[in-house]
Design a protein around this motif. Structure first.
Motif, mmCIF file in Angstrom:
data_model
loop_
_atom_site.group_PDB
_atom_site.id
_atom_site.type_symbol
_atom_site.label_atom_id
_atom_site.label_comp_id
_atom_site.label_asym_id
_atom_site.label_seq_id
_atom_site.Cartn_x
_atom_site.Cartn_y
_atom_site.Cartn_z
ATOM 1 N N TYR A 174 34.904 32.439 0.670
ATOM 2 C CA TYR A 174 35.290 32.180 2.070
ATOM 3 C C TYR A 174 35.713 30.722 2.211
ATOM 4 O O TYR A 174 34.971 29.900 2.750
ATOM 5 N N PRO A 175 36.911 30.387 1.741
ATOM 6 C CA PRO A 175 37.362 28.994 1.758
ATOM 7 C C PRO A 175 37.343 28.401 3.164
ATOM 8 O O PRO A 175 37.759 29.032 4.135
ATOM 9 N N ARG A 176 36.822 27.172 3.240
ATOM 10 C CA ARG A 176 36.769 26.391 4.485
ATOM 11 C C ARG A 176 35.913 27.028 5.562
ATOM 12 O O ARG A 176 35.990 26.649 6.731
ATOM 13 N N GLN A 177 35.078 27.996 5.199
ATOM 14 C CA GLN A 177 34.193 28.623 6.177
ATOM 15 C C GLN A 177 32.717 28.390 5.875
ATOM 16 O O GLN A 177 31.853 28.939 6.551
ATOM 17 N N VAL A 178 32.456 27.566 4.883
ATOM 18 C CA VAL A 178 31.080 27.266 4.499
ATOM 19 C C VAL A 178 30.862 25.759 4.557
ATOM 20 O O VAL A 178 31.622 24.988 3.964
ATOM 21 N N ALA A 179 29.849 25.345 5.295
ATOM 22 C CA ALA A 179 29.456 23.942 5.364
ATOM 23 C C ALA A 179 28.077 23.786 4.728
ATOM 24 O O ALA A 179 27.287 24.733 4.685
ATOM 25 N N VAL A 180 27.803 22.593 4.251
ATOM 26 C CA VAL A 180 26.486 22.277 3.712
ATOM 27 C C VAL A 180 25.758 21.380 4.701
ATOM 28 O O VAL A 180 26.296 20.353 5.129
ATOM 29 N N GLY A 181 24.561 21.787 5.079
ATOM 30 C CA GLY A 181 23.738 20.985 5.961
ATOM 31 C C GLY A 181 22.770 20.150 5.135
ATOM 32 O O GLY A 181 21.985 20.688 4.350
ATOM 33 N N ILE A 182 22.848 18.842 5.288
ATOM 34 C CA ILE A 182 21.947 17.934 4.587
ATOM 35 C C ILE A 182 21.061 17.255 5.622
ATOM 36 O O ILE A 182 21.527 16.439 6.416
ATOM 37 N N ASP A 183 19.803 17.623 5.616
ATOM 38 C CA ASP A 183 18.821 17.085 6.556
ATOM 39 C C ASP A 183 17.909 16.153 5.784
ATOM 40 O O ASP A 183 17.352 16.538 4.745
ATOM 41 N N ALA A 184 17.730 14.936 6.274
ATOM 42 C CA ALA A 184 17.037 13.939 5.473
ATOM 43 C C ALA A 184 15.994 13.147 6.244
ATOM 44 O O ALA A 184 16.172 12.827 7.426
ATOM 45 N N ARG A 185 14.910 12.853 5.545
ATOM 46 C CA ARG A 185 13.940 11.854 5.990
ATOM 47 C C ARG A 185 14.117 10.666 5.045
ATOM 48 O O ARG A 185 13.855 10.778 3.851
ATOM 49 N N GLY A 186 14.580 9.554 5.597
ATOM 50 C CA GLY A 186 14.994 8.470 4.721
ATOM 51 C C GLY A 186 16.208 8.928 3.951
ATOM 52 O O GLY A 186 17.169 9.423 4.522
ATOM 53 N N GLN A 187 16.151 8.811 2.649
ATOM 54 C CA GLN A 187 17.268 9.271 1.815
ATOM 55 C C GLN A 187 16.943 10.554 1.055
ATOM 56 O O GLN A 187 17.738 10.999 0.227
ATOM 57 N N GLU A 190 9.896 18.406 2.000
ATOM 58 C CA GLU A 190 10.713 17.304 1.503
ATOM 59 C C GLU A 190 10.935 17.473 0.003
ATOM 60 O O GLU A 190 10.007 17.781 -0.741
ATOM 61 N N THR A 191 12.166 17.274 -0.434
ATOM 62 C CA THR A 191 12.503 17.410 -1.848
ATOM 63 C C THR A 191 12.642 16.023 -2.479
ATOM 64 O O THR A 191 12.584 15.008 -1.795
ATOM 65 N N GLY A 192 12.876 16.015 -3.756
ATOM 66 C CA GLY A 192 13.129 14.757 -4.452
ATOM 67 C C GLY A 192 14.605 14.445 -4.564
ATOM 68 O O GLY A 192 14.994 13.438 -5.161
ATOM 69 N N THR A 193 15.440 15.279 -3.975
ATOM 70 C CA THR A 193 16.896 15.118 -4.069
ATOM 71 C C THR A 193 17.391 14.119 -3.033
ATOM 72 O O THR A 193 16.997 14.182 -1.865
ATOM 73 N N THR A 194 18.269 13.213 -3.440
ATOM 74 C CA THR A 194 18.816 12.261 -2.481
ATOM 75 C C THR A 194 20.025 12.859 -1.766
ATOM 76 O O THR A 194 20.694 13.772 -2.272
ATOM 77 N N VAL A 195 20.307 12.320 -0.593
ATOM 78 C CA VAL A 195 21.428 12.793 0.219
ATOM 79 C C VAL A 195 22.736 12.689 -0.551
ATOM 80 O O VAL A 195 23.517 13.651 -0.622
ATOM 81 N N THR A 196 23.001 11.545 -1.126
ATOM 82 C CA THR A 196 24.276 11.330 -1.807
ATOM 83 C C THR A 196 24.425 12.225 -3.031
ATOM 84 O O THR A 196 25.503 12.786 -3.281
ATOM 85 N N ASP A 197 23.365 12.387 -3.799
ATOM 86 C CA ASP A 197 23.437 13.243 -4.981
ATOM 87 C C ASP A 197 23.753 14.686 -4.595
ATOM 88 O O ASP A 197 24.557 15.353 -5.267
ATOM 89 N N LEU A 198 23.124 15.172 -3.533
ATOM 90 C CA LEU A 198 23.377 16.552 -3.111
ATOM 91 C C LEU A 198 24.814 16.704 -2.632
ATOM 92 O O LEU A 198 25.495 17.678 -2.973
ATOM 93 N N ALA A 211 28.120 5.613 5.214
ATOM 94 C CA ALA A 211 27.980 5.427 3.769
ATOM 95 C C ALA A 211 28.166 6.751 3.037
ATOM 96 O O ALA A 211 28.820 6.805 1.980
ATOM 97 N N LEU A 212 27.609 7.823 3.594
ATOM 98 C CA LEU A 212 27.781 9.138 2.980
ATOM 99 C C LEU A 212 29.240 9.561 3.024
ATOM 100 O O LEU A 212 29.781 10.084 2.039
ATOM 101 N N ALA A 213 29.889 9.332 4.161
ATOM 102 C CA ALA A 213 31.298 9.713 4.297
ATOM 103 C C ALA A 213 32.184 8.943 3.320
ATOM 104 O O ALA A 213 33.176 9.482 2.816
ATOM 105 N N HIS A 214 31.822 7.693 3.037
ATOM 106 C CA HIS A 214 32.570 6.910 2.049
ATOM 107 C C HIS A 214 32.305 7.398 0.626
ATOM 108 O O HIS A 214 33.156 7.254 -0.251
ATOM 109 N N ALA A 215 31.131 8.003 0.413
ATOM 110 C CA ALA A 215 30.720 8.382 -0.944
ATOM 111 C C ALA A 215 31.340 9.689 -1.413
ATOM 112 O O ALA A 215 31.361 9.962 -2.621
ATOM 113 N N VAL A 216 31.819 10.513 -0.465
ATOM 114 C CA VAL A 216 32.372 11.820 -0.823
ATOM 115 C C VAL A 216 33.701 12.048 -0.106
ATOM 116 O O VAL A 216 34.006 11.393 0.891
#
Length: 239
Positions: free
Chosen positions: A120-133, A143-151, A184-189
């Motif tokens: 489903y191209p362009r119909q799927v978004a990823v939600g990244i919810d974060a406490r800190g990074q 809470e996971t060990g995954t950082t926002v930018t890495d995900l 910063a996230l928008a610049h990273a991806v």
């Protein structure tokens, strides 16, 4: 920059939480479809919907309310909360949703997310919810060990329509969005990033727009409390 009025659904009602706490829910409208129509009548061109009960249960729990909103409003809508398998994705897209948001699944089942993003191209978004990074999942309860930018970077080549970035500490707190982290996230991806959490004034929207890289902003409590006038906000953002 696109403005997304938010309708969070709990027990069939439109509510807002404080920092993601289900026990801190305030009911703003017991008729979510009427609330959606009010946003559309004010000029909203998108709606952002969240099935809060579904986020905790791992399956849709406010389907009737979502379906009523889709039937009542001609504008595109995106939905997150409890969407963790392909059947649920297909169900919602066939029901008329423009976009589904995958949060917990983006961390726990990346193969699935890539599969449906291809289907489903362009119909799927990823939600990244974060406490800190650090990314939080399952209705922000874990809470996971995954950082926002890495995900986010893990989905660069997956055909994702957008990343919805929520700073949990700002959500519903009326203290302003985390503009710096969002930019910063928008610049990273290369994936468009939509800001969520904390918008409490037109000035907040101006700051997000001034970054030049944030693609959209989700606004919830500020609209319900009257701190942000939707028509004025849309005019400010040029739509």
């Amino acid at each position: 920059m696109i403005l997304y009025p938010a309708i969070d659904l709990k027990d069939g009602q439109a509510v807002r939480l404080l920092r993601g706490e289900m026990s801190a829910a305030t009911v703003f409208n017991d008729d979510p479809a009427a609330q959606a129509r009010a946003f559309v009548d004010a000029g909203a061109e998108w709606l952002h919907l969240v099935d809060l009960d579904g986020a905790f249960a791992g399956e849709p729990r406010n389907a009737r309310a979502v379906e009523a909103i889709l039937a009542a409003c001609p504008v595109p809508a995106q939905l997150g909360g409890g969407i963790r398998d392909r059947a649920t994705v297909e169900r919602w897209l066939s029901a008329g949703l423009r976009r589904v948001i995958l949060g917990t699944a983006a961390v726990e089942d990346p193969v699935f997310v890539r599969e449906v993003a291809r289907a489903y191209p362009r119909q799927v978004a990823v939600g990244i919810d974060a406490r800190g990074q650090k990314v939080a999942t399952r209705g922000w309860a874990e809470e996971t060990g995954t950082t926002v930018t890495d995900l986010a970077r893990a989905y660069e080549d997956a055909g994702i329509a957008a990343i919805i970035y929520t700073d949990i500490a700002r959500d519903g707190a009326m203290q302003g969005p985390n503009v710096e982290a969002t930019a910063a996230l928008a610049h990273a991806v290369s994936i468009p990033v939509i800001a969520s959490g904390g918008v409490s004034s037109l000035g907040d929207l101006e700051r997000l727009q001034a970054t030049g890289v944030v693609a959209g902003a989700i606004v919830g409590r500020a609209l319900y409390d009257g701190a942000v006038d939707l028509r004025a906000a849309l005019e400010l953002l040029g739509g």
